[in-house]
Motif scaffolding. Structure first.
Motif, PDB file in Angstrom:
ATOM      1  N   TYR A 167       0.839  -1.195   0.000  1.00 23.30           N
ATOM      2  CA  TYR A 167       0.000   0.000   0.000  1.00 23.30           C
ATOM      3  C   TYR A 167       0.875   1.246   0.000  1.00 23.30           C
ATOM      4  O   TYR A 167       1.741   1.421   0.853  1.00 23.30           O
ATOM      5  N   THR A 193     -11.413  -3.635   0.459  1.00 19.94           N
ATOM      6  CA  THR A 193     -10.708  -4.037  -0.759  1.00 19.94           C
ATOM      7  C   THR A 193     -11.480  -5.108  -1.508  1.00 19.94           C
ATOM      8  O   THR A 193     -11.715  -4.988  -2.715  1.00 19.94           O
ATOM      9  N   ASN A 240      -2.735   1.301  -4.436  1.00 14.66           N
ATOM     10  CA  ASN A 240      -3.965   0.987  -3.727  1.00 14.66           C
ATOM     11  C   ASN A 240      -4.303  -0.481  -4.013  1.00 14.66           C
ATOM     12  O   ASN A 240      -4.404  -0.861  -5.182  1.00 14.66           O
ATOM     13  N   PRO A 241      -4.461  -1.323  -2.991  1.00 14.77           N
ATOM     14  CA  PRO A 241      -4.666  -2.756  -3.234  1.00 14.77           C
ATOM     15  C   PRO A 241      -5.810  -3.080  -4.200  1.00 14.77           C
ATOM     16  O   PRO A 241      -5.617  -3.865  -5.132  1.00 14.77           O
TER      17      PRO A 241
END
Length: 164
Positions: free
Chosen positions: A41, A128, A93-94
């Protein structure tokens, strides 16, 4: 249904380990390969903090190096009978990186664990898995570790009982 490539995103937490079990079984059944992806991240870009470039690059190089070492051995027992397992690191960003990887690499199925966070944790850490389920162009199987887990394929819920 033809499944040749399965993506297993991992954050090295317990939920991802449970997803690895499903991924291994599916890969064996379909003769599919598995791509394991860990996303580091990128906090600085998310919050706009200023970090001197040198320390920023060194900081992330160290994290990525350690993550790659972890990826080399993670889920070794679960995936030992799978014909092809590839490991990758991304930064960002995952949810965005998982979606980008799946699209770019023609992934047929994403299998990922969820934390099942609620309240303020969900607000701070985000969802996520929810973002991936909502935006993926391929099917997504989510797993959650608890007494009665829920498996979600896109937006269809099917309760299951965890006997292990």
């Amino acid at each position: 249904m033809e499944i040749r490539k399965i993506l297993l995103p991992t954050d090295f937490m317990e939920g991802a380990s449970g997803a690895a079990d499903y991924t291994a079984d599916l890969a064996k059944h379909y003769g599919a390969s598995i791509d394991i992806l860990h996303v580091v991240y990128d906090v600085a870009s998310a919050v706009g903090w200023y970090m001197p470039q040198l320390s920023y690059d060194e900081f992330y190089k160290d994290i990525e190096k350690n993550a790659l070492k972890e990826l080399e051995h993670v889920y070794e027992k679960q995936l030992k009978d799978v014909r092809s397992v590839n490991r990758f690191i991304a930064r960002g960003n995952p949810a965005d990186e998982i979606l980008n990887y799946a699209s770019t690499n023609r992934i047929d199925l994403i299998v990922m664990g969820t934390h099942g966070r609620k309240g303020i944790d969900r607000l701070i850490f985000g969802g996520t898995a929810e973002k991936v389920v909502r935006n993926a162009k391929c099917p997504v199987l989510t797993t959650r570790i608890n007494e009665h887990s829920t498996v979600m394929v896109h937006n269809e819920l099917a309760p299951t009982t965890n006997t292990g």
